[in-house]
Motif scaffolding. Structure first.
Motif, PDB file in Angstrom:
ATOM      1  N   SER A 168      47.720 -57.154  15.846  1.00  0.00           N
ATOM      2  CA  SER A 168      48.388 -57.843  16.946  1.00  0.00           C
ATOM      3  C   SER A 168      48.723 -59.271  16.612  1.00  0.00           C
ATOM      4  N   GLY A 169      48.088 -59.838  15.599  1.00  0.00           N
ATOM      5  CA  GLY A 169      48.428 -61.187  15.205  1.00  0.00           C
ATOM      6  C   GLY A 169      47.382 -62.235  15.491  1.00  0.00           C
ATOM      7  N   GLN A 170      46.261 -61.904  16.132  1.00  0.00           N
ATOM      8  CA  GLN A 170      45.249 -62.924  16.377  1.00  0.00           C
ATOM      9  C   GLN A 170      44.645 -63.404  15.070  1.00  0.00           C
ATOM     10  N   PHE A 171      44.412 -62.486  14.115  1.00  0.00           N
ATOM     11  CA  PHE A 171      43.787 -62.827  12.850  1.00  0.00           C
ATOM     12  C   PHE A 171      44.783 -62.667  11.710  1.00  0.00           C
ATOM     13  N   ASP A 172      44.671 -63.542  10.720  1.00  0.00           N
ATOM     14  CA  ASP A 172      45.493 -63.435   9.519  1.00  0.00           C
ATOM     15  C   ASP A 172      44.746 -62.576   8.508  1.00  0.00           C
ATOM     16  N   MET A 173      45.032 -61.275   8.513  1.00  0.00           N
ATOM     17  CA  MET A 173      44.289 -60.341   7.681  1.00  0.00           C
ATOM     18  C   MET A 173      44.679 -60.420   6.210  1.00  0.00           C
ATOM     19  N   SER A 174      45.695 -61.209   5.867  1.00  0.00           N
ATOM     20  CA  SER A 174      46.051 -61.384   4.460  1.00  0.00           C
ATOM     21  C   SER A 174      45.169 -62.424   3.786  1.00  0.00           C
ATOM     22  N   GLN A 175      44.350 -63.151   4.574  1.00  0.00           N
ATOM     23  CA  GLN A 175      43.482 -64.194   4.036  1.00  0.00           C
ATOM     24  C   GLN A 175      42.021 -63.847   4.317  1.00  0.00           C
ATOM     25  N   SER A 176      41.127 -64.357   3.473  1.00  0.00           N
ATOM     26  CA  SER A 176      39.706 -64.114   3.664  1.00  0.00           C
ATOM     27  C   SER A 176      38.910 -65.299   3.141  1.00  0.00           C
ATOM     28  N   TYR A 177      37.794 -65.591   3.789  1.00  0.00           N
ATOM     29  CA  TYR A 177      36.900 -66.623   3.304  1.00  0.00           C
ATOM     30  C   TYR A 177      35.468 -66.214   3.585  1.00  0.00           C
ATOM     31  N   GLU A 178      34.536 -66.904   2.958  1.00  0.00           N
ATOM     32  CA  GLU A 178      33.117 -66.613   3.147  1.00  0.00           C
ATOM     33  C   GLU A 178      32.446 -67.811   3.797  1.00  0.00           C
ATOM     34  N   VAL A 179      31.553 -67.537   4.733  1.00  0.00           N
ATOM     35  CA  VAL A 179      30.873 -68.613   5.438  1.00  0.00           C
ATOM     36  C   VAL A 179      29.429 -68.203   5.692  1.00  0.00           C
ATOM     37  N   THR A 180      28.518 -69.169   5.568  1.00  0.00           N
ATOM     38  CA  THR A 180      27.096 -68.912   5.743  1.00  0.00           C
ATOM     39  C   THR A 180      26.556 -69.800   6.860  1.00  0.00           C
ATOM     40  N   GLY A 181      25.702 -69.255   7.690  1.00  0.00           N
ATOM     41  CA  GLY A 181      25.145 -70.035   8.783  1.00  0.00           C
ATOM     42  C   GLY A 181      23.901 -69.399   9.364  1.00  0.00           C
ATOM     43  N   THR A 182      23.431 -69.987  10.452  1.00  0.00           N
ATOM     44  CA  THR A 182      22.211 -69.541  11.125  1.00  0.00           C
ATOM     45  C   THR A 182      22.564 -68.940  12.476  1.00  0.00           C
ATOM     46  N   ILE A 183      22.116 -67.723  12.729  1.00  0.00           N
ATOM     47  CA  ILE A 183      22.477 -67.004  13.949  1.00  0.00           C
ATOM     48  C   ILE A 183      21.916 -67.717  15.182  1.00  0.00           C
TER      49      ILE A 183
END
Length: 368
Positions: free
Chosen positions: A27-42
């Protein structure tokens, strides 16, 4: 059940192509052609419908914290696949490989998650039994001689269901009906059913079928839509228009043939695109933080409305072993459609329980 790996999110890692499809991605909310990694605390987990979210704090190089969230699939589908809140221990670390939201840099589409215990899972991962029913426990033909479609049914793997939106030609009236269409009008973004065809397989929910000699009741796992197929009469002259309409069916040999009329005006293909439920004006867009690698556009495909003249035809057939229910369908709307919209889908018998959808849409939680 395998343990899950902690979600560790690093907000500034490399961007690389990724081929993943999801209904918001399309639908266009997310750019599925791009990806990144992120780390954090829940900090929080919400296994709700239509989309579950995991929330986590991410520290930048200066030590400042940003609370991010990543969209999972629906809470019902996750629970059906064995996911639980206990997997997302508050205070534990997670790493997510995700695709960026086109407008909100603190939101992403989760493609893969790694939990603190080292287990990595993706959106298709399941934990525990797969819910397949032993056909030896079930009669394929009922005592009255009709195929036995009573029970619970769900798409075997909703993400492998191919297709996409069919080509549609609208009449002048159909074009006029969608002239002012916007995502705010999408029923799914307002916790409402869309139509009896698309909602049957949307998001892989479990549907419940109750069958008697005179009627068949379908309770949809998505948005809790309930419809009755009447096997003992004709369509009445006066019908209160609704999303479910009024369904009349008959058995044609081993096929259940259903005709449904009496619809209110609504959507065959609801409007999607940009941020789900939000179309920011230029002033609002200018105030939002810049998102790296943000593409232009993001509008979804053409929406299609139905008029009150809509008729939906369906033909249900059961596999020889009684475990696969196939439906051929058509939308026929002489006022809005130049030609019928036709398609086919399949659901499989499952021992998974039907669960009320209990919609709580968090899509726009951070824009309100």
């Amino acid at each position: 059940m395998p343990s899950l790996q902690t979600l560790g999110l690093t907000a500034t890692l490399s961007v690389f192509p990724l081929t993943v499809l999801a209904h918001h991605g399309v639908s266009g909310q997310f750019d599925m052609s791009q990806s990144y990694e992120v780390t954090g605390t829940i900090t929080r987990i919400s296994l709700v419908n239509p989309h579950a979210y995991v929330y986590f704090d991410v520290a930048d190089e200066g030590g400042d914290m940003t609370n991010m969230r990543c969209e999972l699939t629906s809470g019902s589908l996750l629970r059906r696949s064995g996911w639980t809140e206990e997997m997302f221990e508050i205070g534990s670390e997670i790493t997510i490989e995700g695709s960026p939201d086109r407008d909100d840099p603190t939101t992403c589409h989760m493609n893969e998650i790694t939990f603190a215990n080292g287990v990595t899972a993706n959106r298709e991962s399941t934990f525990g039994e797969d819910g397949t029913l032993d056909v030896a426990e079930r009669e394929v033909v009922r005592a009255d001689g009709t195929p036995n479609i009573d029970g619970n049914w769900a798409v075997a793997n909703p993400r492998e269901r191919g297709g996409g939106r069919p080509s549609v030609t609208l009449t002048d009236a159909g074009e006029a009906a969608i002239a002012d269409a916007s995502p705010e009008q999408n029923p799914r973004f307002n916790c409402q059913p869309t139509n009896i065809v698309m909602d049957w397989v949307f998001n892989g929910m479990v549907n419940a079928v109750e069958q008697t000699e005179t009627e068949i009741t379908l309770t949809y796992g998505f948005m809790d839509l309930v419809r009755t197929i009447h096997l003992d009469g004709d369509t009445p002259d006066a019908i209160e228009p609704s999303r479910a309409g009024y369904s009349v069916g008959n058995w044609d040999s081993d096929a259940l043939v259903v005709t449904t009329t009496g619809f209110d005006e609504g959507w065959i293909m609801a409007p999607i695109g940009g941020r789900a439920g939000v179309l920011p004006n230029s002033a609002e867009a200018a105030e939002r933080p810049e998102h790296p690698e943000r593409p232009e556009g993001g509008r979804g495909p053409q929406p299609v409305k139905n008029s009150t003249e809509l008729t939906v035809t369906e033909r249900f057939t059961l596999s020889d072993d009684g475990t696969v229910l196939t439906r051929d369908y058509a939308f026929i709307d002489p006022l809005y459609l130049e030609a019928p919209i036709e398609g086919v889908d399949e659901v499989v018998l499952t021992t998974d329980a039907y669960r009320p959808y209990d919609c709580e849409d968090l899509t726009n939680e951070r824009t309100e």
